[in-house]
Design an enzyme around this catalytic site. Sequence first.
Site, short mmCIF file in Angstrom:
data_model
loop_
_atom_site.label_atom_id
_atom_site.label_comp_id
_atom_site.label_asym_id
_atom_site.label_seq_id
_atom_site.Cartn_x
_atom_site.Cartn_y
_atom_site.Cartn_z
N ARG A 87 51.46 25.98 -51.02
CA ARG A 87 50.58 26.03 -49.84
C ARG A 87 51.17 27.06 -48.88
O ARG A 87 52.33 26.94 -48.47
CB ARG A 87 50.52 24.66 -49.18
CG ARG A 87 49.63 24.60 -47.94
CD ARG A 87 49.72 23.22 -47.28
NE ARG A 87 49.31 22.19 -48.21
CZ ARG A 87 49.96 21.03 -48.35
NH1 ARG A 87 51.05 20.78 -47.66
NH2 ARG A 87 49.52 20.13 -49.20
N ARG A 157 54.10 21.33 -39.91
CA ARG A 157 53.42 22.09 -40.96
C ARG A 157 52.49 23.16 -40.39
O ARG A 157 52.51 23.43 -39.19
CB ARG A 157 52.68 21.11 -41.87
CG ARG A 157 53.64 20.09 -42.50
CD ARG A 157 52.97 19.25 -43.56
NE ARG A 157 53.93 18.35 -44.22
CZ ARG A 157 53.61 17.59 -45.26
NH1 ARG A 157 52.39 17.62 -45.77
NH2 ARG A 157 54.52 16.81 -45.80
N LYS A 222 56.41 13.97 -42.08
CA LYS A 222 55.62 15.18 -41.84
C LYS A 222 55.02 15.16 -40.43
O LYS A 222 54.79 14.10 -39.84
CB LYS A 222 54.51 15.31 -42.88
CG LYS A 222 53.52 14.16 -42.91
CD LYS A 222 52.56 14.32 -44.07
CE LYS A 222 51.60 13.12 -44.17
NZ LYS A 222 50.69 13.22 -45.32
N LYS A 224 52.06 17.32 -37.89
CA LYS A 224 50.94 18.25 -37.93
C LYS A 224 50.47 18.58 -36.52
O LYS A 224 50.39 17.70 -35.67
CB LYS A 224 49.78 17.66 -38.74
CG LYS A 224 50.15 17.39 -40.20
CD LYS A 224 49.00 16.77 -40.97
CE LYS A 224 49.38 16.51 -42.42
NZ LYS A 224 48.28 15.88 -43.18
N CYS A 442 39.30 15.87 -51.15
CA CYS A 442 40.63 16.40 -51.44
C CYS A 442 40.67 16.87 -52.89
O CYS A 442 39.72 16.69 -53.65
CB CYS A 442 41.69 15.33 -51.19
SG CYS A 442 41.67 13.97 -52.39
N CYS A 448 46.96 16.31 -58.59
CA CYS A 448 47.73 15.57 -57.58
C CYS A 448 48.36 14.33 -58.20
O CYS A 448 47.66 13.48 -58.77
CB CYS A 448 46.83 15.16 -56.42
SG CYS A 448 47.73 14.21 -55.17
N CYS A 487 43.18 9.07 -52.83
CA CYS A 487 44.19 8.08 -52.46
C CYS A 487 44.17 7.94 -50.94
O CYS A 487 43.46 8.69 -50.26
CB CYS A 487 45.58 8.52 -52.96
SG CYS A 487 46.40 9.75 -51.91
N CYS A 491 44.57 13.34 -46.92
CA CYS A 491 44.38 14.79 -47.04
C CYS A 491 42.95 15.24 -46.77
O CYS A 491 42.74 16.28 -46.15
CB CYS A 491 44.81 15.26 -48.43
SG CYS A 491 46.58 15.06 -48.74
#
Length: 583
Positions: A87, A157, A222, A224, A442, A448, A487, A491
């Site tokens: 990414r 990110r 993470k 964002k 996603c 994935c 899931c 995302c």
Amino acid sequence: MSNNSEFKKNSKHDPDAKFADNERLKTQSNFLRGTIEADLDDQLTGGFTADNFQLIRFHGMYQQDDRDIRSERAKQKLEPLHNVMLRARMPGGVIKPHQWLAIDKFAEDKTMYGSIRLTTRQTFQFHGVLKPNIKGMHQLLNSVGIDSIATAGDVNRNVLCTANPVESELHQEAYEWATKISEHLLPKTRAYAEIWLNGERSESTESKTEEPILGSTYLPRKFKTTVTIPPDNEVDIHANDLNFVAIAENGKLIGFNVLVGGGLAMTHGDVNTYPRKADDFGFIPAEHTLAVAEHVVSVQRDWGNRSNRKNAKTKYTLDSFGVESFKAEVEKRAGVKFEPSRPYAFTHRGDRIGWVDGIDGKHHLTVFIQNGRILDYPDKALKTGCRKIAEIHQGDFRMTANQNLIIAGVPAEQKAEIEKIAREHGLIDDNHSEQRKNSMACVSLPTCPLAMAEAERYLPSLIEKTEAILAKHDIANDDIILRVVGCPNGCGRAMLAEIGLVGKGPGKYNVYLGGNREGTRVPKLYLDNVGEDVYLPALDELIGAWAKERLTLENNEHECFGDFVIRKGIVAEVKVSKTDFHA
């Protein structure tokens, strides 16, 4: 914060709590180096081993395999077909034509799938890069001014920014702030340059490396960040830890309202996890942007939960210690006092598909890319079309957080030529319904490793069935914000949809209802672990009732589906996620 013992001293959590193993991994990584280089030279496996499986994420990559062929390879006594997904770091989603041509060629020549995937993080991904091609990939990207530093892992990110093709001057200011924030919050380690770009090591020993913002163990989870220009909310601010909502006067940016603590990931069956909207901390003048960004991150660094990764995101830190306590600590560290928030409103979050004229006299073409997958299909050569446009385009491209592509800054004399190429290659299709334009998925299977159910490959047929239901009830031109994910990790931003399907198992989904058009409300569980045979008839009945009973609003528009299901009591409104989401 140089080590875990110092973190424990600064932390508001139990100092005797056992850390998650990821904290050990980061501490022992020598500032994200690990033994990645040794793994690169190991020809006995196509993958990365031990800690390196996790560490490569800080360098922008996830190890994956093709799950469609996993069992067949196992029968042949072969390991899974390991490869990586990369990414890129593209703050604000802006990419130049020469950069596009470079990534197009690499995708065609060096990836298993040949595609460029536009993501909900406003960047692109390569899927299916085998180990021998990984280093060359990074060097190719570096040669055209692109990297993948910190696009995954426990760091800030890729920073999103409203793609807004109309108010060009305001967009430029917002985009510049998105870039500054991204650069300011990047890891300072030289590990990326050393490993992938053959950088020098002489000044990069552990004793000399410092991470003044992220700390030696980086963030608990993470993180964002977005920069948003009202009335557009296509970046879905409530899916993000930190958001700067642009406030303008006379077309000029004067500052930002700062919203903190959004996030959509959860864990099936764990009531201590939930999606959550961000809280509005207040307004700051633009000159304080970097200081506030740094210290929202530093408070989360020091206060975030490093023992339980499922509760390590900023949203849980705010709920654990209180919004006002967190806000006061940011003010103290940054030396900035939040002012009362300035008024703003979101009116939509979809992309303006088609041509839009900017105030700068240039023209901007947004092309719809279903699922963001740019590839040459039998009936539409999307990848070839993008390449041909890049070969003549004089402006830039902007990747949107809705997985679409804007061909921005087109002069009047070039408009007809670019539209001709776009139509010839299926990049413009006047037959796309509004429902198709406002649906998203996603990646999910087959690449994935977290996917429990189909998403990208399922979405086209789900849209067709939803379109049929709308047509059945004589509202074929209407649409519902529909998102499906494989899931519950968030995302595809299904937990801000009017109808969100979250994978539970093969062919099974949890169905959530009640988000709104503006993206400011979390939906609530309606059906648990069901297949099409259950949820499609249920949606048919609800959409039929909506078509007959929805309100006509003051602006002569109709009540959206999400508002309708809440008004009718079909699901309860989620006002405070911690108490309402699982109730």
